[in-house]
Design an enzyme around this catalytic site. Structure first.
Site, PDB file in Angstrom:
ATOM      1  N   ASN A 107     -23.758 -24.380 -19.982  1.00  0.00           N
ATOM      2  CA  ASN A 107     -24.960 -24.300 -19.145  1.00  0.00           C
ATOM      3  C   ASN A 107     -24.894 -23.022 -18.301  1.00  0.00           C
ATOM      4  OD1 ASN A 107     -26.555 -24.568 -16.744  1.00  0.00           O
ATOM      5  ND2 ASN A 107     -26.867 -26.719 -17.229  1.00  0.00           N
ATOM      6  N   ASP A 118     -27.227 -21.894 -16.086  1.00  0.00           N
ATOM      7  CA  ASP A 118     -28.151 -21.875 -14.938  1.00  0.00           C
ATOM      8  C   ASP A 118     -27.637 -21.032 -13.776  1.00  0.00           C
ATOM      9  OD1 ASP A 118     -29.644 -23.724 -16.319  1.00  0.00           O
ATOM     10  OD2 ASP A 118     -29.102 -25.419 -15.040  1.00  0.00           O
ATOM     11  N   HIS A 119     -26.346 -21.157 -13.492  1.00  0.00           N
ATOM     12  CA  HIS A 119     -25.870 -20.548 -12.244  1.00  0.00           C
ATOM     13  C   HIS A 119     -25.559 -19.060 -12.367  1.00  0.00           C
ATOM     14  CE1 HIS A 119     -26.602 -24.203 -10.330  1.00  0.00           C
ATOM     15  NE2 HIS A 119     -25.814 -24.870 -11.158  1.00  0.00           N
ATOM     16  N   ARG A 130     -30.433 -12.153  -5.231  1.00  0.00           N
ATOM     17  CA  ARG A 130     -30.761 -10.792  -4.812  1.00  0.00           C
ATOM     18  C   ARG A 130     -32.047 -10.251  -5.434  1.00  0.00           C
ATOM     19  NH1 ARG A 130     -26.418  -8.054  -2.397  1.00  0.00           N
ATOM     20  NH2 ARG A 130     -27.895  -6.364  -2.160  1.00  0.00           N
ATOM     21  N   HIS A 190     -31.603 -25.195 -17.700  1.00  0.00           N
ATOM     22  CA  HIS A 190     -32.510 -26.132 -17.031  1.00  0.00           C
ATOM     23  C   HIS A 190     -33.639 -25.340 -16.373  1.00  0.00           C
ATOM     24  CE1 HIS A 190     -32.787 -29.702 -13.934  1.00  0.00           C
ATOM     25  NE2 HIS A 190     -33.950 -29.393 -14.460  1.00  0.00           N
ATOM     26  N   ARG A 245     -36.197 -25.578 -14.011  1.00  0.00           N
ATOM     27  CA  ARG A 245     -36.630 -26.502 -12.958  1.00  0.00           C
ATOM     28  C   ARG A 245     -38.065 -26.205 -12.557  1.00  0.00           C
ATOM     29  NH1 ARG A 245     -32.106 -29.340 -10.364  1.00  0.00           N
ATOM     30  NH2 ARG A 245     -33.720 -30.121  -8.991  1.00  0.00           N
ATOM     31  N   ARG A 266     -35.795 -22.374  -9.503  1.00  0.00           N
ATOM     32  CA  ARG A 266     -34.797 -21.828  -8.567  1.00  0.00           C
ATOM     33  C   ARG A 266     -33.701 -21.027  -9.275  1.00  0.00           C
ATOM     34  NH1 ARG A 266     -31.848 -27.346  -6.644  1.00  0.00           N
ATOM     35  NH2 ARG A 266     -33.995 -27.891  -6.192  1.00  0.00           N
ATOM     36  N   HIS A 267     -33.482 -21.294 -10.564  1.00  0.00           N
ATOM     37  CA  HIS A 267     -32.512 -20.445 -11.281  1.00  0.00           C
ATOM     38  C   HIS A 267     -33.126 -19.898 -12.570  1.00  0.00           C
ATOM     39  CE1 HIS A 267     -31.560 -24.435 -12.806  1.00  0.00           C
ATOM     40  NE2 HIS A 267     -30.802 -24.760 -11.782  1.00  0.00           N
ATOM     41  N   GLU A 306     -33.133 -28.247 -20.718  1.00  0.00           N
ATOM     42  CA  GLU A 306     -33.210 -29.373 -19.775  1.00  0.00           C
ATOM     43  C   GLU A 306     -34.485 -29.216 -18.969  1.00  0.00           C
ATOM     44  OE1 GLU A 306     -29.950 -29.558 -17.120  1.00  0.00           O
ATOM     45  OE2 GLU A 306     -28.515 -29.930 -18.704  1.00  0.00           O
ATOM     46  N   THR A 331     -28.740 -30.575  -6.936  1.00  0.00           N
ATOM     47  CA  THR A 331     -28.591 -30.582  -8.396  1.00  0.00           C
ATOM     48  C   THR A 331     -29.123 -31.930  -8.863  1.00  0.00           C
ATOM     49  OG1 THR A 331     -27.015 -30.410 -10.214  1.00  0.00           O
ATOM     50  CG2 THR A 331     -26.188 -31.403  -8.205  1.00  0.00           C
ATOM     51  N   THR A 332     -29.105 -32.170 -10.190  1.00  0.00           N
ATOM     52  CA  THR A 332     -29.625 -33.442 -10.701  1.00  0.00           C
ATOM     53  C   THR A 332     -28.737 -34.568 -10.183  1.00  0.00           C
ATOM     54  OG1 THR A 332     -30.101 -32.149 -12.674  1.00  0.00           O
ATOM     55  CG2 THR A 332     -30.466 -34.510 -12.806  1.00  0.00           C
ATOM     56  N   GLU A 361     -27.498 -38.505 -22.854  1.00  0.00           N
ATOM     57  CA  GLU A 361     -26.430 -37.753 -22.194  1.00  0.00           C
ATOM     58  C   GLU A 361     -25.989 -38.584 -20.995  1.00  0.00           C
ATOM     59  OE1 GLU A 361     -26.621 -33.549 -21.979  1.00  0.00           O
ATOM     60  OE2 GLU A 361     -25.559 -33.480 -20.069  1.00  0.00           O
ATOM     61  N   HIS A 377     -22.104 -33.230 -16.387  1.00  0.00           N
ATOM     62  CA  HIS A 377     -22.386 -33.069 -14.955  1.00  0.00           C
ATOM     63  C   HIS A 377     -21.090 -33.120 -14.147  1.00  0.00           C
ATOM     64  CE1 HIS A 377     -24.507 -32.824 -11.198  1.00  0.00           C
ATOM     65  NE2 HIS A 377     -25.590 -32.602 -11.889  1.00  0.00           N
ATOM     66  N   GLY A 378     -20.806 -31.971 -13.552  1.00  0.00           N
ATOM     67  CA  GLY A 378     -19.665 -31.899 -12.632  1.00  0.00           C
ATOM     68  C   GLY A 378     -18.310 -31.761 -13.302  1.00  0.00           C
ATOM     69  N   GLY A 386     -21.497 -26.452 -16.863  1.00  0.00           N
ATOM     70  CA  GLY A 386     -22.014 -25.194 -16.349  1.00  0.00           C
ATOM     71  C   GLY A 386     -21.375 -24.720 -15.064  1.00  0.00           C
ATOM     72  N   HIS A 387     -21.607 -25.432 -13.984  1.00  0.00           N
ATOM     73  CA  HIS A 387     -21.268 -24.930 -12.655  1.00  0.00           C
ATOM     74  C   HIS A 387     -19.802 -24.525 -12.552  1.00  0.00           C
ATOM     75  CE1 HIS A 387     -20.233 -25.486  -8.313  1.00  0.00           C
ATOM     76  NE2 HIS A 387     -21.255 -24.676  -8.220  1.00  0.00           N
TER      77      HIS A 387
HETATM   78  N1  PXP Z   1     -26.081 -32.167 -18.015  1.00  0.00           N
HETATM   79  C1  PXP Z   1     -27.223 -32.301 -17.292  1.00  0.00           C
HETATM   80  C2  PXP Z   1     -28.275 -33.210 -17.794  1.00  0.00           C
HETATM   81  C3  PXP Z   1     -27.418 -31.549 -16.110  1.00  0.00           C
HETATM   82  O1  PXP Z   1     -28.562 -31.690 -15.397  1.00  0.00           O
HETATM   83  C4  PXP Z   1     -26.431 -30.640 -15.719  1.00  0.00           C
HETATM   84  C5  PXP Z   1     -26.647 -29.781 -14.503  1.00  0.00           C
HETATM   85  O2  PXP Z   1     -27.734 -28.945 -14.726  1.00  0.00           O
HETATM   86  C6  PXP Z   1     -25.277 -30.526 -16.508  1.00  0.00           C
HETATM   87  C7  PXP Z   1     -25.118 -31.320 -17.637  1.00  0.00           C
HETATM   88  C8  PXP Z   1     -24.187 -29.560 -16.182  1.00  0.00           C
HETATM   89  O3  PXP Z   1     -23.613 -29.908 -14.966  1.00  0.00           O
HETATM   90  P1  PXP Z   1     -22.617 -28.880 -14.271  1.00  0.00           P
HETATM   91  O4  PXP Z   1     -23.378 -27.629 -13.998  1.00  0.00           O
HETATM   92  O5  PXP Z   1     -22.208 -29.600 -13.030  1.00  0.00           O
HETATM   93  O6  PXP Z   1     -21.474 -28.669 -15.229  1.00  0.00           O
END
Ligand code: PXP
Length: 259
Positions: A21, A23-24, A32, A57, A59, A63-64, A84, A114-115, A165, A208-209, A230-231
């Site tokens: 992922n 996104d970040h 910036r 994702h 959104r 935002r990203h 997403e 976040t979600t 998921e 997630h996480g 991702g994060h």
């Molecule tokens: N899966 C879903 C459905 C999510 O919404 C996210 C966060 O956007 C992730 C996975 C990835 O989570 P993380 O960025 O915490 O790894």
């Protein structure tokens, strides 16, 4: 060649896929208002480093990831794109325009960081069935991001999703906050949910996480075929680079899976 394992439901399992992922990367860019760092460049690097798919994702508040990022990812990527998004008309139109390999529906609240939880599929079965049908007809594999709960998983099956998921955020938070009994309880919920989803014919993903420390027990669950992360990877990239962060995650997934 990767070794193959059997799930309790008896299906032969291949190697666990890693969806990266990005996104970040866009979060840092947007801080910036510059064109860099470019999430598309990160996606191409992720591919080289062994990612099996790219997740982004879009959104509602942008935002990203931006609309232009999705357009560029759709044009550029050879890896499958997992888009997403919230189940809104605007997002459905965007998905139907780009026809990504997969669409993962997530709940979205503007004020959240976040979600925060899974979709309440049970509460919106009719609406989600109608929402999913055109996406599935357009060839997108539709996934629903749900908490590891049997009733939500069964509802996902009824509304026509191909994939669930499973939300691993509760398990990861408990681990990082040192609440080990809660962590183990959350892991057991995910294990049972994965078995149940597999048994009723849904493909099972999780995410997630997840971090180096938490990925192993999730990767070891044989019904799970894909993780989306991702994060942590983007954060770790600050120290070791994105490619090395992805390679190390891959190593830990493979080790847990016994391949
Ligand atoms: N899966 C879903 C459905 C999510 O919404 C996210 C966060 O956007 C992730 C996975 C990835 O989570 P993380 O960025 O915490 O790894």
């Amino acid at each position: 060649m990767s070794e193959r394992r059997e799930s309790p439901a008896g299906r032969v399992r291949g190697r666990l896929r890693l969806g990266v992922n990005i996104d970040h990367v866009a979060t840092v860019r947007n801080a910036r208002g510059t064109p860099f760092p470019d999430p598309v460049r990160a996606a191409l690097l992720a591919e080289e480093a062994g990612a099996d798919g790219i997740t982004a994702h879009l959104r509602e508040d942008r935002r990203h990831i931006s609309d232009e990022d999705i357009a560029r990812l759709s044009e550029t990527l050879t890896l499958p794109l997992n888009l997403e998004m919230a189940a809104t008309t605007e997002m459905q139109e965007i998905a139907l325009r780009h026809r990504p390999h997969a669409v993962c529906l997530v709940p979205e609240k503007r004020e959240e960081r976040t979600t925060e939880g899974g979709l309440d599929v049970l509460a919106e079965e009719a609406r989600l069935s109608a929402f999913i049908a055109p996406l599935a007809e357009a060839g997108c594999r539709v996934s629903l991001f749900v908490n590891p709960e049997a009733d939500q998983i069964e509802a996902a099956k009824r509304v026509g999703a191909a994939v669930v998921e499973l939300h691993t955020g509760g398990y990861c938070d408990a681990h990082h906050e040192g609440r080990l009994a809660d962590r183990d309880r959350e892991l057991a919920r995910i294990r049972n949910a994965a078995r149940h989803a597999d048994a009723i014919g849904l493909e099972v993903h999780a995410g997630h996480g997840l971090t180096y420390d938490t990925v192993g027990p999730i990767a070891a669950l044989p019904e799970i075929v894909e993780l989306n992360i991702g994060h942590f990877l983007v954060g770790e990239a600050i120290f070791v680079g994105l490619a090395e962060a992805i390679r190390e995650m891959r190593r830990r997934m493979d080790a847990a899976r016994g391949v």
